[in-house]
Structure formats: C-alpha cells, structure tokens
Motif scaffolding. Structure first.
Motif, PDB file in Angstrom:
ATOM      1  N   GLU A  72      19.015 -14.155  11.557  1.00  0.00           N
ATOM      2  CA  GLU A  72      17.908 -13.345  12.044  1.00  0.00           C
ATOM      3  C   GLU A  72      17.093 -12.827  10.864  1.00  0.00           C
ATOM      4  N   LYS A  73      15.762 -12.907  10.969  1.00  0.00           N
ATOM      5  CA  LYS A  73      14.874 -12.423   9.917  1.00  0.00           C
ATOM      6  C   LYS A  73      14.806 -10.900   9.973  1.00  0.00           C
ATOM      7  N   PRO A  74      14.751 -10.266   8.792  1.00  0.00           N
ATOM      8  CA  PRO A  74      14.640  -8.795   8.794  1.00  0.00           C
ATOM      9  C   PRO A  74      13.281  -8.365   9.326  1.00  0.00           C
ATOM     10  N   VAL A 103       9.565  -3.806   3.919  1.00  0.00           N
ATOM     11  CA  VAL A 103       8.797  -2.804   3.180  1.00  0.00           C
ATOM     12  C   VAL A 103       9.748  -1.855   2.449  1.00  0.00           C
ATOM     13  N   ARG A 104      10.812  -1.419   3.114  1.00  0.00           N
ATOM     14  CA  ARG A 104      11.793  -0.527   2.501  1.00  0.00           C
ATOM     15  C   ARG A 104      12.428  -1.179   1.279  1.00  0.00           C
ATOM     16  N   GLY A 137      12.930  -1.636  -4.632  1.00  0.00           N
ATOM     17  CA  GLY A 137      12.929  -2.458  -5.834  1.00  0.00           C
ATOM     18  C   GLY A 137      11.862  -2.074  -6.832  1.00  0.00           C
ATOM     19  N   SER A 138      10.775  -1.485  -6.353  1.00  0.00           N
ATOM     20  CA  SER A 138       9.668  -1.148  -7.253  1.00  0.00           C
ATOM     21  C   SER A 138       9.708   0.297  -7.713  1.00  0.00           C
ATOM     22  N   ARG A 139      10.699   1.051  -7.266  1.00  0.00           N
ATOM     23  CA  ARG A 139      10.819   2.449  -7.654  1.00  0.00           C
ATOM     24  C   ARG A 139      11.061   2.564  -9.154  1.00  0.00           C
ATOM     25  N   LYS A 140      10.346   3.457  -9.796  1.00  0.00           N
ATOM     26  CA  LYS A 140      10.499   3.626 -11.230  1.00  0.00           C
ATOM     27  C   LYS A 140      11.759   4.431 -11.510  1.00  0.00           C
ATOM     28  N   LYS A 141      12.535   3.974 -12.452  1.00  0.00           N
ATOM     29  CA  LYS A 141      13.754   4.665 -12.854  1.00  0.00           C
ATOM     30  C   LYS A 141      13.476   5.415 -14.153  1.00  0.00           C
ATOM     31  N   TYR A 142      13.925   6.641 -14.225  1.00  0.00           N
ATOM     32  CA  TYR A 142      13.723   7.465 -15.414  1.00  0.00           C
ATOM     33  C   TYR A 142      15.064   7.721 -16.073  1.00  0.00           C
TER      34      TYR A 142
END
Length: 77
Positions: free
Chosen positions: A3-5, A11-12, A17-22
């Motif tokens: 089944e496809k998500p 989007v989640r 994955g694109s969240r910046k890590k500090y």
C-alpha cells in the motif's frame, strides 16, 4: 500488494528529513545571542533558520542547567 503511503505521511517524512539539526554548541551560541535583547527573538531565529519553539526550549534547558551549576558552585565556594 504494497500500500502506498498517504500524502500526509509523505509530507511528514519530507519535513522530518529536511529539519535542520543544531549542535549543542550552536544552540548555546544562539541562546546567548538572544540574552542581551539587542535583537528580537523572532529576528534572531529567522536569521539562524531556527524555529522560535526550538529557541525557547533550548533557552529553558540552558537556564535550568546553568542554575544547577550555580547551586553547585555556591556550595563548593
């Protein structure tokens, strides 16, 4: 059959994955820049690419740790 998500899950995953890590050093540097109050927190966060919620959580943690260090230092001194 696999089944496809759903679109929300995709989007989640992209946001996660694109969240910046500090690094801790970066968080401390940014929080310390916000203390003098020369620039607004919103302006500082915008410049650093940090969400204000991350700034406030980091500053709260930083102050909590700093308070504990001060208590220990006073007892030893």
């Amino acid at each position: 059959m696999e089944e496809k998500p759903g679109s929300e899950a995709v989007v989640r995953e992209i946001k996660r994955g694109s969240r910046k890590k500090y690094s801790r050093e970066d968080e401390i540097r940014i929080v310390l820049e916000g203390f003098p109050g020369e620039a607004s927190i919103n302006e500082l966060c915008r410049r650093e690419g940090m969400q204000t919620s991350v700034y406030y959580a980091s500053s709260e943690e930083f102050l909590e740790v700093g308070g504990n260090v001060a208590k220990v230092t006073r007892r030893e001194g």
